[in-house]
Design a protein around this motif. Structure first.
Motif, PDB file in Angstrom:
ATOM      1  N   VAL A  94       0.866  -1.175   0.000  1.00 24.67           N
ATOM      2  CA  VAL A  94       0.000   0.000   0.000  1.00 24.67           C
ATOM      3  C   VAL A  94       0.903   1.225   0.000  1.00 24.67           C
ATOM      4  CG1 VAL A  94      -1.631   1.384   1.336  1.00 24.67           C
ATOM      5  CG2 VAL A  94      -1.989  -1.082   1.095  1.00 24.67           C
ATOM      6  N   LEU A  95       0.728   2.079  -0.992  1.00 28.76           N
ATOM      7  CA  LEU A  95       1.478   3.334  -1.082  1.00 28.76           C
ATOM      8  C   LEU A  95       0.504   4.479  -0.855  1.00 28.76           C
ATOM      9  CD1 LEU A  95       3.919   5.134  -1.801  1.00 28.76           C
ATOM     10  CD2 LEU A  95       3.241   4.904  -4.216  1.00 28.76           C
ATOM     11  N   LEU A  96       0.629   5.154   0.284  1.00 28.58           N
ATOM     12  CA  LEU A  96      -0.168   6.348   0.545  1.00 28.58           C
ATOM     13  C   LEU A  96       0.637   7.543   0.055  1.00 28.58           C
ATOM     14  CD1 LEU A  96      -1.723   5.717   4.077  1.00 28.58           C
ATOM     15  CD2 LEU A  96      -2.694   5.285   1.815  1.00 28.58           C
ATOM     16  N   VAL A 131       4.238   2.142   2.439  1.00 34.87           N
ATOM     17  CA  VAL A 131       5.133   3.275   2.230  1.00 34.87           C
ATOM     18  C   VAL A 131       4.261   4.523   2.159  1.00 34.87           C
ATOM     19  CG1 VAL A 131       6.800   4.355   0.663  1.00 34.87           C
ATOM     20  CG2 VAL A 131       6.847   1.870   1.030  1.00 34.87           C
ATOM     21  N   VAL A 132       4.745   5.620   2.769  1.00 37.01           N
ATOM     22  CA  VAL A 132       3.960   6.857   2.852  1.00 37.01           C
ATOM     23  C   VAL A 132       4.784   8.018   2.314  1.00 37.01           C
ATOM     24  CG1 VAL A 132       2.684   8.402   4.401  1.00 37.01           C
ATOM     25  CG2 VAL A 132       2.803   5.953   4.915  1.00 37.01           C
ATOM     26  N   ALA A 133       4.106   8.942   1.617  1.00 35.47           N
ATOM     27  CA  ALA A 133       4.766  10.158   1.126  1.00 35.47           C
ATOM     28  C   ALA A 133       3.780  11.311   1.154  1.00 35.47           C
ATOM     29  CB  ALA A 133       5.283   9.947  -0.293  1.00 35.47           C
ATOM     30  N   GLY A 134       4.287  12.502   1.479  1.00 34.34           N
ATOM     31  CA  GLY A 134       3.444  13.692   1.509  1.00 34.34           C
ATOM     32  C   GLY A 134       4.072  14.763   2.381  1.00 34.34           C
ATOM     33  N   SER A 135       3.458  15.935   2.421  1.00 33.77           N
ATOM     34  CA  SER A 135       4.005  17.059   3.182  1.00 33.77           C
ATOM     35  C   SER A 135       4.079  16.745   4.668  1.00 33.77           C
ATOM     36  CB  SER A 135       3.145  18.314   2.957  1.00 33.77           C
ATOM     37  OG  SER A 135       3.206  18.739   1.629  1.00 33.77           O
ATOM     38  N   ALA A 149       3.866   2.169   9.316  1.00 29.69           N
ATOM     39  CA  ALA A 149       4.472   2.280   7.985  1.00 29.69           C
ATOM     40  C   ALA A 149       5.876   1.687   7.987  1.00 29.69           C
ATOM     41  CB  ALA A 149       4.525   3.740   7.548  1.00 29.69           C
ATOM     42  N   ASP A 150       6.234   1.018   6.907  1.00 29.31           N
ATOM     43  CA  ASP A 150       7.593   0.486   6.755  1.00 29.31           C
ATOM     44  C   ASP A 150       8.594   1.597   6.458  1.00 29.31           C
ATOM     45  OD1 ASP A 150       7.443  -2.663   6.601  1.00 29.31           O
ATOM     46  OD2 ASP A 150       5.719  -1.918   5.480  1.00 29.31           O
ATOM     47  N   ALA A 151       8.155   2.587   5.694  1.00 31.86           N
ATOM     48  CA  ALA A 151       9.067   3.659   5.285  1.00 31.86           C
ATOM     49  C   ALA A 151       8.275   4.909   4.963  1.00 31.86           C
ATOM     50  CB  ALA A 151       9.890   3.225   4.074  1.00 31.86           C
ATOM     51  N   VAL A 152       8.901   6.056   5.207  1.00 32.34           N
ATOM     52  CA  VAL A 152       8.317   7.353   4.873  1.00 32.34           C
ATOM     53  C   VAL A 152       9.295   8.064   3.942  1.00 32.34           C
ATOM     54  CG1 VAL A 152       7.616   9.603   5.745  1.00 32.34           C
ATOM     55  CG2 VAL A 152       7.020   7.533   7.027  1.00 32.34           C
ATOM     56  N   ALA A 184      18.664   7.047   0.053  1.00 31.63           N
ATOM     57  CA  ALA A 184      18.587   8.444   0.494  1.00 31.63           C
ATOM     58  C   ALA A 184      17.143   8.927   0.483  1.00 31.63           C
ATOM     59  CB  ALA A 184      19.441   9.328  -0.416  1.00 31.63           C
ATOM     60  N   GLY A 185      16.821   9.796   1.453  1.00 29.38           N
ATOM     61  CA  GLY A 185      15.503  10.409   1.471  1.00 29.38           C
ATOM     62  C   GLY A 185      14.408   9.522   2.020  1.00 29.38           C
ATOM     63  N   VAL A 186      14.760   8.564   2.866  1.00 27.17           N
ATOM     64  CA  VAL A 186      13.774   7.650   3.463  1.00 27.17           C
ATOM     65  C   VAL A 186      13.975   7.620   4.966  1.00 27.17           C
ATOM     66  CG1 VAL A 186      12.929   5.274   3.586  1.00 27.17           C
ATOM     67  CG2 VAL A 186      13.663   6.217   1.398  1.00 27.17           C
ATOM     68  N   THR A 187      12.862   7.664   5.713  1.00 30.08           N
ATOM     69  CA  THR A 187      12.907   7.500   7.158  1.00 30.08           C
ATOM     70  C   THR A 187      12.203   6.202   7.504  1.00 30.08           C
ATOM     71  OG1 THR A 187      12.780   9.888   7.466  1.00 30.08           O
ATOM     72  CG2 THR A 187      12.351   8.535   9.395  1.00 30.08           C
ATOM     73  N   ALA A 188      12.798   5.423   8.405  1.00 29.06           N
ATOM     74  CA  ALA A 188      12.192   4.175   8.845  1.00 29.06           C
ATOM     75  C   ALA A 188      12.559   3.964  10.305  1.00 29.06           C
ATOM     76  CB  ALA A 188      12.681   3.003   7.998  1.00 29.06           C
ATOM     77  N   GLY A 189      11.833   3.106  10.975  1.00 26.97           N
ATOM     78  CA  GLY A 189      12.126   2.824  12.379  1.00 26.97           C
ATOM     79  C   GLY A 189      11.088   1.896  12.942  1.00 26.97           C
TER      80      GLY A 189
END
Length: 518
Positions: A94-96, A131-135, A149-152, A184-189
């Motif tokens: 699922v990609l939000l 995976v999530v993306a947005g402001s 989420a696995d990754a932002v 690069a450009g990914v946050t996870a935890g």
């Protein structure tokens, strides 16, 4: 062809004309969390637009060979509609991906964040990766990681997303740490257990993106709502991404200070296709700044004249870009309405905002557009740091004398990552977001409290309504309307001191590079 999430593979021939070449692909449900029903003000306005950025990323993933379905939250009845689609599609991922062209997503409205977190939880219960993306995800990735989420992704995130897709495609069960390692450009935890991630550098945006995957949404659902409420149907387009100007309050978590403009002929060709295939009555260009240069707008107009693809459209632009030639070119292209980011009738406030325009330029732009037969709307921002009563009255005078056809009024909103936010961050309490766009609530200590600005907003709207109806009202009725408005202003100003915040803040100017085209 059905799917299951345990690493099933599909075979696809992306180009049947190139023989029997096949490739593996993921099953992806692309979606966003902007449920119009969660925002009462926007639901009442009944002017929904499809999520352009979400549709662009869906088209991009499909072009890469993945099996893509789309959940469009805009007109959905609620989360259960999403959950039903999850069960039906059974995606591996699922990609939000929020619609970065929708300015309300920058405001990180709390109800939309809550909806996104519920969607993440439902996806994880359905055994899908997320995976999530947005402001908001760029500004506050920890909220989405805590939800599962696995990754932002930071910013537009397309190159990072492509790398994650490659790894998931090769091994859908890949561990979270291995999935994001070195990207690069990914946050996870770990969900909710890691400290707040440090703000990471936003990678540059991709130069070109495909046309939106219009076939993945129910266009007729949008058409029905527009026609029922307004008697016509409007769709959205984007001729550019980003903005190169440096207003102190404007957040740029997706594209930074870049202005990425598409070729005029390409935009004209897309409008022509939309006119042929989707038949809208009107187009809203979602660009922060449409056109920018007269030569681009003229080329756009010429291409539309050749193709016969022009559709009446509305834009956003800056007052200092409206020369007489620009107004004429916009009219030739089909522009029927232009919204100017006026913000204030006070030069003092405009300078504090680092807006880079003069009040006189707002007046001139309104005159030039009006003379060309283009309707004009003014965006007004109340309550900016250091704004006093005299500044508000200067804004009232601007509205009275320029007589715009419409006005949009909000209060200063300190968005993360802006110089304005840095100036007032020490004053922010627990309320760091609005629940919905109609809140119009001050989140820092302005000169006045929120109720005062709400009354000023209503009075400015009434001023525009009376001015626009001036030719329709008989003389006596028009004079009564103006007297009533003057009495309302007098009553508010008589109570002005009761709305003061104490102590009143002082304005701070923010040094910044001169605005301009990159």
């Amino acid at each position: 062809m059905g799917t299951f999430r345990g690493g099933a593979r599909f075979k696809v021939n992306p180009d049947p004309g190139r023989g029997a070449h096949t490739q593996t692909m993921l099953s992806i449900l692309v979606g966003h969390s902007y449920f119009l029903r969660l925002d009462r003000k926007q639901w009442r306005r009944a002017k929904p637009y499809p999520p352009l950025a979400t549709l662009q990323i869906a088209a991009h993933l499909r072009a890469l060979g993945h099996k893509v379905d789309l959940f469009d939250a805009m007109l959905a009845d609620g989360i259960r509609e999403y959950e039903r689609q999850l069960c039906r599609v059974e995606p591996q991922l699922v990609l939000l991906y929020e619609d970065n062209y929708n300015f309300l997503t920058k405001m990180c409205l709390a109800r939309m964040r809550g909806a996104a977190c519920r969607m993440i939880g439902a996806a994880r219960r359905a055994a899908a990766r997320v995976v999530v993306a947005g402001s908001d995800a760029t500004d506050a990735p920890e909220a989405y990681l805590a939800a599962g989420a696995d990754a932002v992704l930071a910013g537009e995130g397309i190159e990072a997303l492509e790398l994650l897709m490659e790894r998931l495609d090769a091994r859908p069960s890949i561990g979270g740490e291995e999935l994001v390692r070195g990207v690069a450009g990914v946050t996870a935890g770990a969900s909710g257990t890691s400290p707040r991630p440090a703000r990471i550098r936003i990678p540059p945006a991709r130069g070109e993106l495909p046309s939106p995957a219009w076939d993945l949404i129910d266009v007729e659902r949008y058409r029905a709502m527009w026609r029922r409420a307004h008697g016509h149907f409007s769709l959205n387009m984007a001729a550019s991404r980003g903005c190169s100007f440096r207003c102190a309050w404007c957040a740029k978590p997706i594209w930074g200070n870049r202005y990425l403009q598409r070729p005029a002929a390409e935009v004209a060709a897309e409008m022509t296709r939309i006119k042929r295939d989707l038949a809208p009555d009107h187009i809203w260009f979602a660009d922060d700044i449409f056109g920018f240069r007269v030569d681009w707008v003229s080329e756009f107009a010429s291409a539309l004249a050749v193709s016969g693809g022009s559709i009446p459209f509305t834009i956003q632009t800056r007052a200092d870009l409206i020369s007489e030639r620009m107004a004429a070119a916009l009219l030739q292209a089909g522009c029927r309405e232009a919204w100017l980011g006026a913000e204030s009738g006070s030069q003092h406030v405009l300078d504090a905002m680092n807006k880079g325009i003069r009040v006189a330029e707002i007046r001139t732009a309104r005159e030039r557009l009006g003379a060309a037969g283009i309707r004009v709307g003014l965006f007004i921002q109340l309550g900016y740091l250091g704004e006093e009563l005299s500044d508000i009255l200067a804004t009232r005078e601007l509205i009275e004398t320029t007589r715009p056809d419409d006005v949009g009024v909000s209060v200063a909103y300190p968005l993360p990552g802006t110089k304005f936010h840095d100036l007032v961050s020490a004053q922010l309490g627990e309320k760091t977001h609005w629940q919905a766009s109609g809140d119009l609530a001050m989140m820092f200590q302005g000169t006045y409290t929120s109720p005062f600005y709400r009354e000023v907003r209503d009075l400015l709207h009434e001023q525009v309504r009376i001015s626009s109806e001036g030719g329709l009202l008989p003389g006596a009725a028009g004079e009564r309307a103006h007297r009533s408005l003057r009495r309302r202003w007098a009553r508010l100003l008589a109570r002005e001191k009761s709305f003061l915040s104490a102590p009143p803040p002082t304005v701070a100017t923010v040094p910044s590079p001169a605005p301009g085209f990159p």
